[in-house]
Write a protein that holds these residues in place. Structure first.
Motif, mmCIF file in Angstrom:
data_model
loop_
_atom_site.group_PDB
_atom_site.id
_atom_site.type_symbol
_atom_site.label_atom_id
_atom_site.label_comp_id
_atom_site.label_asym_id
_atom_site.label_seq_id
_atom_site.Cartn_x
_atom_site.Cartn_y
_atom_site.Cartn_z
ATOM 1 N N ASP A 183 0.821 -1.209 0.000
ATOM 2 C CA ASP A 183 0.000 0.000 0.000
ATOM 3 C C ASP A 183 0.856 1.261 0.000
ATOM 4 O O ASP A 183 0.468 2.283 -0.591
ATOM 5 N N ILE A 184 2.001 1.231 0.666
ATOM 6 C CA ILE A 184 2.873 2.406 0.679
ATOM 7 C C ILE A 184 3.360 2.724 -0.730
ATOM 8 O O ILE A 184 3.314 3.875 -1.186
ATOM 9 N N ALA A 185 3.826 1.708 -1.435
ATOM 10 C CA ALA A 185 4.278 1.929 -2.813
ATOM 11 C C ALA A 185 3.124 2.332 -3.722
ATOM 12 O O ALA A 185 3.288 3.168 -4.622
ATOM 13 N N SER A 186 1.945 1.762 -3.482
ATOM 14 C CA SER A 186 0.800 2.092 -4.323
ATOM 15 C C SER A 186 0.323 3.533 -4.095
ATOM 16 O O SER A 186 0.026 4.255 -5.053
ATOM 17 N N LEU A 187 0.253 3.953 -2.827
ATOM 18 C CA LEU A 187 -0.179 5.326 -2.541
ATOM 19 C C LEU A 187 0.847 6.340 -3.024
ATOM 20 O O LEU A 187 0.477 7.424 -3.500
ATOM 21 N N LYS A 196 9.716 13.823 -6.647
ATOM 22 C CA LYS A 196 10.545 14.608 -7.550
ATOM 23 C C LYS A 196 10.907 15.977 -6.982
ATOM 24 O O LYS A 196 11.550 16.766 -7.673
ATOM 25 N N ASP A 197 10.489 16.264 -5.736
ATOM 26 C CA ASP A 197 10.848 17.550 -5.161
ATOM 27 C C ASP A 197 12.281 17.496 -4.619
ATOM 28 O O ASP A 197 12.954 16.471 -4.680
ATOM 29 N N HIS A 198 12.720 18.597 -4.043
ATOM 30 C CA HIS A 198 14.106 18.713 -3.594
ATOM 31 C C HIS A 198 14.295 18.284 -2.142
ATOM 32 O O HIS A 198 15.435 18.137 -1.703
ATOM 33 N N SER A 199 13.245 18.102 -1.404
ATOM 34 C CA SER A 199 13.375 17.722 0.001
ATOM 35 C C SER A 199 13.489 16.208 0.124
ATOM 36 O O SER A 199 12.786 15.459 -0.553
ATOM 37 N N PRO A 200 14.387 15.704 0.974
ATOM 38 C CA PRO A 200 14.533 14.254 1.143
ATOM 39 C C PRO A 200 13.401 13.674 1.984
ATOM 40 O O PRO A 200 12.844 14.343 2.867
ATOM 41 N N ASP A 201 13.061 12.431 1.714
ATOM 42 C CA ASP A 201 12.002 11.724 2.424
ATOM 43 C C ASP A 201 12.602 10.575 3.226
ATOM 44 O O ASP A 201 13.683 10.066 2.907
ATOM 45 N N ASN A 244 12.371 2.847 -8.153
ATOM 46 C CA ASN A 244 11.902 3.366 -9.435
ATOM 47 C C ASN A 244 11.045 4.622 -9.270
ATOM 48 O O ASN A 244 11.084 5.522 -10.121
ATOM 49 N N LEU A 245 10.264 4.693 -8.188
ATOM 50 C CA LEU A 245 9.441 5.880 -7.962
ATOM 51 C C LEU A 245 10.293 7.118 -7.747
ATOM 52 O O LEU A 245 9.909 8.226 -8.130
#
Length: 340
Positions: A183-187, A196-201, A244-245
């Protein structure tokens, strides 16, 4: 054999970008320094230097946009693919990525990065920033996870259960954790702009379903073997999807721990402990300065020098001032006298 028996737990890197270099070797990593490895790989600084040769410097100008750390309890080693890199863990103590999350909040507070820390079996969840809107439909409680498994688009329709059963609570707990990974990958795939933003997750997940399966059936049972194979396949699929995401700019790590060791520290002070501390510091020396000392010292030093120079210049000008020409008070007074 003795070394592998002491360091049975394992730290594995499934996927990593070219900017983060993990060297291939069997260097043991201390369990309490795993958060520092995650911080250094993301480009953050740590308080204590890490003298572990497994992590190289890499590219300082291109840091990964995400770090995914999955902790699997109940097994000291997983049959992960050969393309990953694994290191033994020395002194596996409980750890958390709170320091990494605090560093992200401090440096990227305006961009609200995604921070997700989740332990499904303990119903423990921590979401900050954009994770609240992205993962608001994520099942976090045991009741929600059980209901999620019996929906039409759950993993039960695609996974080969083999010896596992849908009617056993232990098996359902293990499968619900795999459902969380899916579900995490799907959401996240529905909100690709966040990757694609500049802040790390940051993603920190703790899975203990395999440990419960081992306690219920035994580690030599067919259920435990099937659960281990299913978990390895799910972790590899989850790592590939997250990698890949984030367009190949993410670090995916797995920590396999059979059981955490309790830290060997005392919670209360004793007379023996105080005497030992006095012997270690017989001259009553001060504590060493931290890395902020030089910055604070330079700020105070040059500020005092600037104020001292300003006082000297002002005092010199006041001392050599001509009241008849430099002071407006005396100038207007002279004109008033002349007019009278």
């Amino acid at each position: 054999c003795l070394f592998s028996g002491v360091c049975g737990d394992e730290f594995s890197v499934l996927r990593s970008p070219q900017s983060v270099v993990f060297r291939d070797g069997s260097w043991p990593i201390p369990g309490e320094r795993i958060p520092d490895v995650a911080a250094l790989s993301m480009g953050f600084s740590v308080e204590d230097d890490l003298s572990w040769p497994g992590l190289a410097v890499g590219d300082l100008f291109h840091r990964p946009r995400a770090t995914v750390l999955v902790t699997v309890k109940g097994v000291d080693k997983l049959a992960l693919p050969v393309k990953g890199i694994s290191y033994p863990i020395e002194n596996a103590v409980p750890f958390s990525l709170d320091s990494v999350a605090n560093a992200i909040h401090t440096l990227f507070s305006e961009e609200t990065p995604v921070v997700l820390q989740l332990a499904p079996s303990e119903e423990r969840v921590y979401m900050v920033g954009k994770a609240n809107s992205v993962f608001e439909d994520l099942s976090v409680t045991l009741r929600q996870l059980r209901n999620r498994l019996f929906q039409d688009n759950s993993i039960l329709s695609s996974l080969p259960l083999n010896s596992l059963s849908r009617n056993n609570e232990v098996d359902l707990l293990f499968l619900s954790e795999l459902q969380v990974l899916h579900d995490i990958a799907s959401l996240l795939s529905r909100h690709k702009h966040l990757a694609k933003d500049h802040s790390p997750d940051l993603y920190s997940l703790e899975l203990s379903g395999l440990e419960e399966v081992g306690k219920r059936y035994g580690e030599d049972s067919q259920q435990f073997k099937d659960a281990s194979e299913i978990l390895v396949d799910s972790l590899q699929k989850f790592a590939d999807e997250m990698f890949n995401l984030y367009s190949g700019n993410a670090v995916v790590e797995v920590v396999a721990v059979r059981a955490f060791n309790s830290p060997l520290t005392r919670k209360t002070r004793s007379i023996l402990q105080s005497s030992e501390s006095e012997k270690e510091n017989p001259y009553n020396l001060a504590y060493p300065y931290n890395y902020n000392y030089s910055v604070i010292f330079n700020i105070i030093l040059w500020m005092m020098i600037g104020l001292a120079l300003a006082v000297i210049v002002i005092s010199y000008n006041l001392w050599n001032m001509d009241p008849g020409y430099d002071s407006i008070i005396y100038r207007m007074t002279n004109q008033k006298i002349r007019m009278d």
